[in-house]
Design an enzyme around this catalytic site. Structure first.
Site, mmCIF file in Angstrom:
data_model
loop_
_atom_site.group_PDB
_atom_site.id
_atom_site.type_symbol
_atom_site.label_atom_id
_atom_site.label_comp_id
_atom_site.label_asym_id
_atom_site.label_seq_id
_atom_site.Cartn_x
_atom_site.Cartn_y
_atom_site.Cartn_z
ATOM 1 N N GLY A 234 -5.523 -5.304 7.024
ATOM 2 C CA GLY A 234 -5.678 -5.828 5.670
ATOM 3 C C GLY A 234 -7.023 -5.566 5.015
ATOM 4 O O GLY A 234 -7.490 -6.366 4.202
ATOM 5 N N ASN B 90 -7.696 -3.194 2.790
ATOM 6 C CA ASN B 90 -7.463 -2.988 1.352
ATOM 7 C C ASN B 90 -7.169 -4.309 0.656
ATOM 8 O O ASN B 90 -7.624 -4.548 -0.463
ATOM 9 C CB ASN B 90 -6.320 -1.995 1.134
ATOM 10 C CG ASN B 90 -6.790 -0.565 1.225
ATOM 11 O OD1 ASN B 90 -7.497 -0.083 0.343
ATOM 12 N ND2 ASN B 90 -6.437 0.108 2.305
ATOM 13 N N ARG C 135 17.995 -3.878 6.729
ATOM 14 C CA ARG C 135 16.739 -3.926 5.965
ATOM 15 C C ARG C 135 16.872 -4.818 4.738
ATOM 16 O O ARG C 135 15.940 -5.508 4.347
ATOM 17 C CB ARG C 135 16.337 -2.524 5.492
ATOM 18 C CG ARG C 135 15.807 -1.667 6.598
ATOM 19 C CD ARG C 135 15.450 -0.285 6.086
ATOM 20 N NE ARG C 135 15.007 0.529 7.185
ATOM 21 C CZ ARG C 135 13.736 0.671 7.566
ATOM 22 N NH1 ARG C 135 12.777 0.071 6.905
ATOM 23 N NH2 ARG C 135 13.412 1.426 8.586
ATOM 24 N N ARG D 226 6.697 -0.952 6.332
ATOM 25 C CA ARG D 226 8.166 -0.890 6.336
ATOM 26 C C ARG D 226 8.604 -0.133 5.096
ATOM 27 O O ARG D 226 8.050 -0.357 4.005
ATOM 28 C CB ARG D 226 8.796 -2.294 6.255
ATOM 29 C CG ARG D 226 8.370 -3.267 7.309
ATOM 30 C CD ARG D 226 8.773 -2.910 8.702
ATOM 31 N NE ARG D 226 10.200 -2.765 8.905
ATOM 32 C CZ ARG D 226 10.749 -2.168 9.963
ATOM 33 N NH1 ARG D 226 9.981 -1.639 10.890
ATOM 34 N NH2 ARG D 226 12.054 -2.089 10.095
ATOM 35 N N ILE D 227 9.581 0.736 5.273
ATOM 36 C CA ILE D 227 10.124 1.435 4.096
ATOM 37 C C ILE D 227 11.031 0.460 3.357
ATOM 38 O O ILE D 227 11.843 -0.244 3.978
ATOM 39 C CB ILE D 227 10.877 2.707 4.528
ATOM 40 C CG1 ILE D 227 9.857 3.721 5.040
ATOM 41 C CG2 ILE D 227 11.698 3.287 3.374
ATOM 42 C CD1 ILE D 227 10.450 4.969 5.628
ATOM 43 N N LEU D 228 10.854 0.387 2.053
ATOM 44 C CA LEU D 228 11.644 -0.557 1.250
ATOM 45 C C LEU D 228 12.908 0.135 0.741
ATOM 46 O O LEU D 228 12.868 1.305 0.362
ATOM 47 C CB LEU D 228 10.799 -1.066 0.080
ATOM 48 C CG LEU D 228 9.589 -1.915 0.506
ATOM 49 C CD1 LEU D 228 8.617 -2.084 -0.655
ATOM 50 C CD2 LEU D 228 10.032 -3.278 1.041
ATOM 51 N N ASN E 73 1.501 0.847 -4.654
ATOM 52 C CA ASN E 73 1.168 1.137 -3.253
ATOM 53 C C ASN E 73 -0.078 2.009 -3.221
ATOM 54 O O ASN E 73 -0.372 2.724 -4.180
ATOM 55 C CB ASN E 73 2.332 1.906 -2.611
ATOM 56 C CG ASN E 73 2.085 2.238 -1.152
ATOM 57 O OD1 ASN E 73 1.579 1.404 -0.395
ATOM 58 N ND2 ASN E 73 2.425 3.445 -0.738
ATOM 59 N N HIS F 77 -1.691 5.117 -0.906
ATOM 60 C CA HIS F 77 -1.301 6.100 0.106
ATOM 61 C C HIS F 77 -2.523 6.963 0.415
ATOM 62 O O HIS F 77 -3.194 7.428 -0.503
ATOM 63 C CB HIS F 77 -0.144 6.950 -0.422
ATOM 64 C CG HIS F 77 0.353 7.927 0.593
ATOM 65 N ND1 HIS F 77 1.049 7.536 1.711
ATOM 66 C CD2 HIS F 77 0.221 9.270 0.686
ATOM 67 C CE1 HIS F 77 1.341 8.603 2.439
ATOM 68 N NE2 HIS F 77 0.847 9.676 1.843
ATOM 69 N N SER G 101 -4.363 7.817 -3.099
ATOM 70 C CA SER G 101 -3.690 7.676 -4.396
ATOM 71 C C SER G 101 -3.074 6.288 -4.490
ATOM 72 O O SER G 101 -2.439 5.830 -3.529
ATOM 73 C CB SER G 101 -2.542 8.687 -4.524
ATOM 74 O OG SER G 101 -2.934 9.978 -4.143
ATOM 75 N N ASP H 165 6.674 7.401 -1.386
ATOM 76 C CA ASP H 165 5.408 8.019 -1.837
ATOM 77 C C ASP H 165 5.595 9.001 -2.995
ATOM 78 O O ASP H 165 4.829 9.971 -3.128
ATOM 79 C CB ASP H 165 4.682 8.722 -0.666
ATOM 80 C CG ASP H 165 4.349 7.759 0.468
ATOM 81 O OD1 ASP H 165 4.084 6.582 0.177
ATOM 82 O OD2 ASP H 165 4.368 8.191 1.631
ATOM 83 N N GLU I 189 -10.640 4.171 -0.560
ATOM 84 C CA GLU I 189 -9.485 3.304 -0.843
ATOM 85 C C GLU I 189 -9.962 1.936 -1.323
ATOM 86 O O GLU I 189 -9.423 1.368 -2.281
ATOM 87 C CB GLU I 189 -8.623 3.115 0.412
ATOM 88 C CG GLU I 189 -7.887 4.358 0.847
ATOM 89 C CD GLU I 189 -6.967 4.099 2.037
ATOM 90 O OE1 GLU I 189 -6.301 3.065 2.096
ATOM 91 O OE2 GLU I 189 -6.934 4.957 2.939
HETATM 92 C C1 GRF Z 1 -4.599 2.404 4.577
HETATM 93 O O1 GRF Z 1 -5.127 3.629 4.995
HETATM 94 C C2 GRF Z 1 -3.563 2.618 3.517
HETATM 95 O O2 GRF Z 1 -3.812 3.708 2.697
HETATM 96 C C3 GRF Z 1 -2.315 2.902 4.336
HETATM 97 O O3 GRF Z 1 -2.423 2.035 5.438
HETATM 98 C C4 GRF Z 1 -3.806 1.732 5.684
HETATM 99 C C5 GRF Z 1 -3.911 0.236 5.650
HETATM 100 O O4 GRF Z 1 -5.188 -0.212 6.038
HETATM 101 N N1 GRF Z 1 -1.140 2.721 3.535
HETATM 102 P P1 GRF Z 1 -5.616 -1.731 5.776
HETATM 103 O O5 GRF Z 1 -4.569 -2.604 6.453
HETATM 104 O O6 GRF Z 1 -5.668 -1.947 4.311
HETATM 105 O O7 GRF Z 1 -6.950 -1.872 6.454
#
Ligand code: GRF
Length: 210
Positions: free
Chosen positions: A15, A17, A69, A95-97, A111, A113, A140, A149, A178
């Protein structure tokens, strides 16, 4: 000031981000207010970090739902609606939605990526960029569409790839980007929603439990 949108953040792991978004959202000017952090893993480190910041958290384990799912997603959807969420940020949600969930949250689901989309959708993005001899990597933030994506990009950030970079080193450099990018791009997404929102529009009705 316009009322901020209620933000739900979906995670699966550490977590980092999520933390950068929560930090940005402490500013009274930020156009989103975190109301729920949701994980599909009960042991996500990110849930602890969110609780430390006083944000409501919930874990909904996907495993009991097996291959169904949509049944899992009906629980996610109910939790998000019960919390009054207006916009969802996927932040390392692994998880893919299904199209069912994506359609229900169309235009309210973003999201991050770790590649310069449309390059390297899916996994192992950094290794693929290195193997291709790319000079730049990056990340992105995009709207989520049913195809993985592939939704329209809101904003990207770039980093140079050094000849000696391993995938792990590149991942670490991209992660720094990010953390700077996601709060800014998410604010942009909120502004787009707020601009198009009819005045006095009520929040989506709370769901019944599935
Ligand atoms: C990040 O690199 C994000 O781009 C990808 O998964 C990673 C998650 O990292 N989708 P965090 O849990 O935010 O540290």
């Amino acid at each position: 000031m316009t009322q901020p949108l209620n933000l739900g953040i979906m995670i699966s792991g550490r977590g980092s981000n999520m933390e950068s978004i929560l930090a940005a959202a402490e500013s009274p000017e930020y156009p989103a207010k975190p109301v729920l952090v949701l994980s599909n893993r009960t042991d996500s480190l990110g849930l602890l970090k969110a609780r430390e910041r006083g944000i409501a958290t919930m874990a909904i384990d996907h495993k009991p739902f097996g291959k169904d799912r949509e049944a899992f997603e009906r629980h996610l959807d109910a939790a998000l609606r019960d919390a009054g969420v207006d916009i969802i940020a996927l932040a390392g949600f692994m998880r893919i939605l299904t199209p069912w969930f994506v359609d229900r949250w169309a235009g309210r689901l973003v999201n991050i990526h770790p590649s310069l989309l449309p390059k390297y959708k899916g996994l192992h993005t950094h290794q693929r960029a290195i193997d291709a001899g790319d000079q730049q990597g990056g990340c992105s933030v995009h709207w989520v569409s049913a195809e993985v994506d592939a939704g329209s990009v809101i904003q990207k950030a770039r980093v140079p790839i050094a000849p000696e970079d391993t995938a792990e080193q590149l991942a670490a450099k991209v992660l720094v980007k990010e953390h700077a990018l996601y709060p800014v791009a998410l604010a942009k997404a909120c502004q787009q929603i707020l601009k198009n929102k009819p005045k006095n529009k009520k929040r989506p009705a709370k769901s019944g439990r599935p």
